[in-house]
Design a protein around this motif. Structure first.
Motif, short mmCIF file in Angstrom:
data_model
loop_
_atom_site.label_atom_id
_atom_site.label_comp_id
_atom_site.label_asym_id
_atom_site.label_seq_id
_atom_site.Cartn_x
_atom_site.Cartn_y
_atom_site.Cartn_z
N ALA A 1 0.82 -1.22 0.00
CA ALA A 1 0.00 0.00 0.00
C ALA A 1 0.85 1.27 0.00
O ALA A 1 0.29 2.37 -0.02
CB ALA A 1 -0.93 0.01 1.21
N SER B 1 2.36 2.49 2.45
CA SER B 1 1.86 3.15 3.65
C SER B 1 2.95 3.10 4.72
O SER B 1 4.11 2.86 4.41
CB SER B 1 0.59 2.43 4.12
N GLN C 1 -11.36 1.81 12.22
CA GLN C 1 -11.80 2.85 11.30
C GLN C 1 -11.96 4.20 11.99
O GLN C 1 -11.62 5.23 11.42
CB GLN C 1 -13.10 2.43 10.62
N ARG D 1 -5.96 0.86 9.26
CA ARG D 1 -6.35 -0.26 8.40
C ARG D 1 -5.90 -1.53 9.10
O ARG D 1 -4.75 -1.64 9.54
CB ARG D 1 -5.66 -0.13 7.03
N ALA E 1 -11.77 -1.52 2.58
CA ALA E 1 -11.51 -0.06 2.68
C ALA E 1 -12.73 0.65 3.23
O ALA E 1 -13.84 0.22 3.10
CB ALA E 1 -11.16 0.50 1.31
#
Length: 169
Positions: free
Chosen positions: A81, A83, A118, A123, A169
């Motif tokens: 990702a 990330s 969330q 994630r 997501a």
């Protein structure tokens, strides 16, 4: 039928959660580690939040959201990702005893963990041992995305193959 609930873990839940963990290990061979010291495994300092499933007054399930440490699914997701670990947490230690299954408690535990993540901009990732086919089916049914494979390492240099998932997501 006795009502079931999922609620945040409280310290008083520890004996019931330990008993459920030991029972699940006996029926399913899950987890492969932690059963010799269930309190330490359930209440690791890396646990950010945890929930229990309860039927009547009996603890029948558990799940935790944990800090990432660059292992397995975490490192794969961070690479995939592009990330960083600040935006990732690990869904871990999910179990429900056999007699309490088919009540959607695993799903409700995962929902509590997902809502927590969330709300904090995290994630969730996890790895599940390939032998745990029922868990794999649950994650897939709930829309979790399979994104790789890793080795789940435990004990004295033992490992088993695992599938990595990320929350929807």
């Amino acid at each position: 039928m006795t009502a079931s609930i999922v609620r945040p873990f409280q310290n008083a839940d520890l004996p019931g959660a330990e008993a459920a963990l030991i029972e699940v290990h006996g029926t399913d061979g899950y987890p492969v580690e932690g059963v010799d010291q269930p309190a330490s495994w359930l209440r690791s300092p890396d646990v950010l939040a945890a929930w229990v499933a309860e039927v009547g007054s009996k603890i029948v399930g558990y799940v935790a959201v944990m800090r990432p440490h660059g292992e397995g699914a975490v490192s794969l997701w961070v690479q995939h990702a592009r990330s960083d670990e600040e935006h990732v947490a690990v869904l871990a230690r999910l179990f429900v005893i056999k007699e309490a299954r088919r009540r959607a408690l695993g799903e409700k535990l995962m929902e509590a963990a997902t809502d927590y993540a969330q709300s904090r901009g995290l994630r969730l990732v996890l790895d599940v041992m390939t032998k745990d086919t029922a868990a794999i089916h649950l994650y897939e049914r709930l829309g979790w995305i399979r994104f790789g494979e890793a080795s789940h390492r435990y004990g004295d240099d033992r490992q088993i193959s695992a599938v990595c998932f990320v929350s929807p997501a």
